[in-house]
Every structure is written in C-alpha cells, then in structure tokens.
Design a protein around this motif. Structure first.
Motif, PDB file in Angstrom:
ATOM      1  N   LEU A   1      49.780  44.933  50.992  1.00  0.00           N
ATOM      2  CA  LEU A   1      49.437  44.856  49.577  1.00  0.00           C
ATOM      3  C   LEU A   1      49.536  46.230  48.929  1.00  0.00           C
ATOM      4  O   LEU A   1      49.071  47.224  49.493  1.00  0.00           O
ATOM      5  N   ALA A   2      50.112  46.274  47.736  1.00  0.00           N
ATOM      6  CA  ALA A   2      50.107  47.512  46.962  1.00  0.00           C
ATOM      7  C   ALA A   2      48.683  47.780  46.475  1.00  0.00           C
ATOM      8  O   ALA A   2      47.873  46.853  46.376  1.00  0.00           O
ATOM      9  N   PRO A   3      48.347  49.032  46.174  1.00  0.00           N
ATOM     10  CA  PRO A   3      46.995  49.342  45.687  1.00  0.00           C
ATOM     11  C   PRO A   3      46.625  48.505  44.459  1.00  0.00           C
ATOM     12  O   PRO A   3      47.431  48.351  43.537  1.00  0.00           O
ATOM     13  N   GLY A   4      45.410  47.985  44.471  1.00  0.00           N
ATOM     14  CA  GLY A   4      44.906  47.227  43.328  1.00  0.00           C
ATOM     15  C   GLY A   4      45.253  45.748  43.314  1.00  0.00           C
ATOM     16  O   GLY A   4      44.701  44.989  42.517  1.00  0.00           O
ATOM     17  N   ILE A   5      46.137  45.299  44.211  1.00  0.00           N
ATOM     18  CA  ILE A   5      46.577  43.900  44.185  1.00  0.00           C
ATOM     19  C   ILE A   5      45.461  42.957  44.644  1.00  0.00           C
ATOM     20  O   ILE A   5      45.273  41.877  44.071  1.00  0.00           O
ATOM     21  N   SER A   6      44.693  43.357  45.636  1.00  0.00           N
ATOM     22  CA  SER A   6      43.613  42.483  46.101  1.00  0.00           C
ATOM     23  C   SER A   6      42.580  42.280  44.994  1.00  0.00           C
ATOM     24  O   SER A   6      42.076  41.169  44.799  1.00  0.00           O
ATOM     25  N   GLN A   7      42.275  43.335  44.240  1.00  0.00           N
ATOM     26  CA  GLN A   7      41.322  43.204  43.141  1.00  0.00           C
ATOM     27  C   GLN A   7      41.894  42.352  42.019  1.00  0.00           C
ATOM     28  O   GLN A   7      41.187  41.549  41.393  1.00  0.00           O
ATOM     29  N   LEU A   8      43.204  42.505  41.737  1.00  0.00           N
ATOM     30  CA  LEU A   8      43.858  41.681  40.718  1.00  0.00           C
ATOM     31  C   LEU A   8      43.767  40.201  41.077  1.00  0.00           C
ATOM     32  O   LEU A   8      43.411  39.364  40.236  1.00  0.00           O
ATOM     33  N   LEU A   9      44.067  39.869  42.325  1.00  0.00           N
ATOM     34  CA  LEU A   9      43.989  38.473  42.763  1.00  0.00           C
ATOM     35  C   LEU A   9      42.549  37.967  42.723  1.00  0.00           C
ATOM     36  O   LEU A   9      42.299  36.825  42.322  1.00  0.00           O
ATOM     37  N   ALA A  10      41.616  38.826  43.115  1.00  0.00           N
ATOM     38  CA  ALA A  10      40.205  38.433  43.089  1.00  0.00           C
ATOM     39  C   ALA A  10      39.748  38.153  41.668  1.00  0.00           C
ATOM     40  O   ALA A  10      39.089  37.149  41.395  1.00  0.00           O
ATOM     41  N   ASP A  11      40.128  39.036  40.745  1.00  0.00           N
ATOM     42  CA  ASP A  11      39.721  38.873  39.343  1.00  0.00           C
ATOM     43  C   ASP A  11      40.302  37.603  38.739  1.00  0.00           C
ATOM     44  O   ASP A  11      39.617  36.875  38.014  1.00  0.00           O
ATOM     45  N   TYR A  12      41.563  37.345  39.048  1.00  0.00           N
ATOM     46  CA  TYR A  12      42.256  36.244  38.368  1.00  0.00           C
ATOM     47  C   TYR A  12      42.023  34.895  39.030  1.00  0.00           C
ATOM     48  O   TYR A  12      41.851  33.882  38.348  1.00  0.00           O
ATOM     49  N   LEU A  13      42.012  34.846  40.351  1.00  0.00           N
ATOM     50  CA  LEU A  13      41.893  33.568  41.061  1.00  0.00           C
ATOM     51  C   LEU A  13      40.439  33.179  41.314  1.00  0.00           C
ATOM     52  O   LEU A  13      40.160  32.017  41.619  1.00  0.00           O
ATOM     53  N   GLY A  14      39.514  34.142  41.190  1.00  0.00           N
ATOM     54  CA  GLY A  14      38.114  33.825  41.447  1.00  0.00           C
ATOM     55  C   GLY A  14      37.875  33.577  42.930  1.00  0.00           C
ATOM     56  O   GLY A  14      38.731  33.844  43.769  1.00  0.00           O
ATOM     57  N   ASN A  15      36.697  33.046  43.271  1.00  0.00           N
ATOM     58  CA  ASN A  15      36.386  32.877  44.695  1.00  0.00           C
ATOM     59  C   ASN A  15      36.741  31.487  45.221  1.00  0.00           C
ATOM     60  O   ASN A  15      36.039  30.918  46.041  1.00  0.00           O
ATOM     61  N   ASP A  16      37.875  30.977  44.757  1.00  0.00           N
ATOM     62  CA  ASP A  16      38.451  29.750  45.321  1.00  0.00           C
ATOM     63  C   ASP A  16      39.302  30.175  46.519  1.00  0.00           C
ATOM     64  O   ASP A  16      40.490  30.462  46.382  1.00  0.00           O
ATOM     65  N   LEU A  17      38.690  30.239  47.695  1.00  0.00           N
ATOM     66  CA  LEU A  17      39.370  30.771  48.878  1.00  0.00           C
ATOM     67  C   LEU A  17      40.587  29.950  49.266  1.00  0.00           C
ATOM     68  O   LEU A  17      41.590  30.502  49.733  1.00  0.00           O
ATOM     69  N   SER A  18      40.516  28.636  49.077  1.00  0.00           N
ATOM     70  CA  SER A  18      41.660  27.784  49.427  1.00  0.00           C
ATOM     71  C   SER A  18      42.867  28.133  48.574  1.00  0.00           C
ATOM     72  O   SER A  18      43.995  28.222  49.071  1.00  0.00           O
TER      73      SER A  18
END
Length: 343
Positions: A162-179
């Motif tokens: 992952l490029a820097p900041g991508i995990s936070q971007l996905l977390a912010d946008y997708l929320g905690n829907d782990l599936s």
C-alpha cells in the motif's frame, strides 16, 4: 481476532472442538471461521453423507440437537452448521436440552452456530457453560481508530503493498464493513501486477474512491472553512454521484458536526476524555478543537438543521428539479455561511 487465528491453526491440524458458538456484531470473522470449517473438516466425498447446513429460521434447537446426537456414516466426523443462528428461538425446554448437550457433547459431531449481528446474553447459564469450555467466541467490530491498521494487516496477508495514506483512505471511505474491505482488497489482488503498489490512482480507478475528492476531504475543508477546496470537492462529487451518493455524504457530515456540538459540551475536559466521549482517536481532538473554534455551539447546531433540510430535499421534499450536484453546492454554501443563513 487472535481466537480466530488459533481456530484456523487448529482446523489445519485437525484439532476440532465439539461445539463452536460464534456470536457478535462483526459478521466478517464469523463467516471466515465458518467457511474454514466448512471447507476443511471433511473431504468432498465425506460431505455428501456427513455435512449438514441449515438456517436458524428453518429449524430449532430440538431438531439441531437430535441431528448432533446421530453418528457419522462412513467416516469419523459429522459437521453440522447452523447459519443465521440469531433467528433461533431458545425457550426454557430447549435451553435445558442445550445445557445438557454442552455438558456432554458427542465427540464425533462438530456442531457450529453462526449467530451474527448481535451478542448472545452471556448471563444465561448455557452461554456461561459454553464460555467455560472455551466454545463460545465473540466477534467484535474493529474500532474506527484501529481500522487503518486492520487494513494494513489484511493487505500484508494478501501480499499487497500500500502507498502511504491508502489504508486510512479506505478506512475513511468504506467504514468498518470488514467484508466489503476484504472484498475490495481481494479484487485489487487480482488487478495488481507483480511488485505494483496500490496507490491513490488505482484506488480511484478500481474502487471508485478519489484520494482528493471524497466526503472526508470535504469534511476537512468544511471543518477549516476552506471555501475554495470545499466547493471544488463538492463539484467533483456532484459529477460522480454513483461513487459519492449524497445520502452517505450527508450522513458523514451529520456525524462530524454532531461531534462538533458534543465537543463544545466537553471542551474543558482532558484530550483523552474528549476522545472517549466523541469515540475518536485522541490524535483528532485538535481537529475538532479547530472546527469548534470556527463554528461556535449555536452555529454548529444550526448546521445540523441545514443537513436535515438537504436530506429532505435529496428525497424530493421541498426541492424541484435539483440534482445531487446542485444540492451539494447549496449544502456547502450554507455551511460555510451558516452565520448568515436564515433558519
């Protein structure tokens, strides 16, 4: 979930429990554990005779326990999986039967319950008995402030860089829907070439999230009263309503400004206490402090009213021929000029 890792390890080494009772708000872990048991306990030939999958709404504990007390055909184990076990009714007689079975389960039966989306009442004797025998597994949601780390770990397991900041971007946008997050990462695993890094451009192309133009960047711009950036983001989002549905935008901003209102009531507390009250990572307390400075309590409260108004308009109430892009621009204008808006 360390318990899940241990379950996976034991399944691979054929060390099975007679009962697995999975319960909790987070369905992802429950589904993953059930899938592992479904795939690895029996061979394909054995499944035809010794694997039973049923659903809570179609059965009851009497029937399930009657099946569990039977012995496998042409094999050493039988596997019984009860999906959607939260739909089962547990009356007094069935509770007694289940308690007795928990005390003395059939060793040749592996009985699996998938009780999703809510916890069981752990005060009940039967669930205390399951817990005592280490056969009760609680699947908890990942806290919002731990979500980016969870995504980093999941990406590492999939060997995705992952490029820097991508995990936070996905977390912010997708929320905690782990599936959903897991599905998106698995999709990217198929798309990425050897050695390729998952960056913002790839996320925008394949997942539909722009690193610059999304609801969380809009939230930041509004929180800082950065009008130029806020209108630029609103314009982009309005042109791409499928990937930026207005209902999600309003919902996120509603949560944000509700927290700003709450911040005003606890502003004199310590940062850890404020973070706990707002349900956020302590790192973001300073951002709320800045937004609260720009939007006093009276104005922050009025913004909540504006968001409700835009929500009604988005559903066709009080708005004639206004598309989502126009509603977004109206919303941004009113929030930035909330001290001048007539309510």
């Amino acid at each position: 979930m360390k318990e899940l890792e241990l379950i996976f390890k034991n399944i691979k080494t054929k060390e099975f429990l007679p009962i697995y009772f999975f319960h909790g708000e987070e369905a992802y872990y429950i589904d993953a554990a059930v899938k592992a048991l479904e795939n690895d306990v029996l061979t394909e030939d054995e499944k035809a005779f010794n694997q039973t999958v049923t659903y809570g709404k179609d059965t009851n504990y009497n029937e399930i326990l009657a099946l569990a007390k039977q012995y496998p055909m042409m094999g050493d184990k039988q596997l019984i999986i009860v999906k959607e076990a939260q739909d089962l009714k547990l009356n007094e007689d069935e509770t007694s039967l289940l308690e007795k079975y928990v005390e003395s389960p059939i060793e040749s039966t592996i009985l699996v319950f998938a009780h999703k989306h809510k916890k069981v009442d752990s005060r009940k004797k039967v669930f205390k008995a399951l817990d005592k025998r280490k056969m009760l597994f609680h699947s908890e949601p990942v806290k919002d402030y731990n979500l980016a780390k969870w995504i980093d770990d999941e990406a590492r397991n999939l060997q995705i860089k992952l490029a820097p900041g991508i995990s936070q971007l996905l977390a912010d946008y997708l929320g905690n829907d782990l599936s959903r997050i897991a599905n998106e990462l698995n999709k990217m695993k198929l798309v990425l070439k050897d050695g390729e890094v998952l960056d913002g451009k790839l996320v925008e192309t394949h997942i539909g999230i722009s690193k610059e133009f999304n609801v969380f960047e809009l939230q930041k711009a509004l929180g800082k009263k950065d009008a130029n950036t806020a209108f630029k983001i609103a314009y982009y989002m309005g042109k791409n309503p499928k990937t930026n549905p207005i209902v999600m935008t309003i919902g996120n901003l509603y949560n944000f400004f509700s927290n700003v209102v709450l911040y005003h009531t606890v502003a004199n507390q310590s940062p850890p206490t404020i973070a706990s009250e707002l349900g956020i990572n302590p790192y973001f307390v300073k951002d709320y402090a800045e937004t609260a400075r720009l939007y006093p309590l009276k104005l922050a409260t009025r913004i909540i009213s504006v968001l409700r108004e835009i929500d009604l308009k988005s559903k066709g109430l009080g708005a004639v021929n206004m598309d989502e892009g126009e509603l977004l621009k109206e919303m941004v204008f009113k929030i930035l000029n909330i001290d001048k808006v007539k309510m």
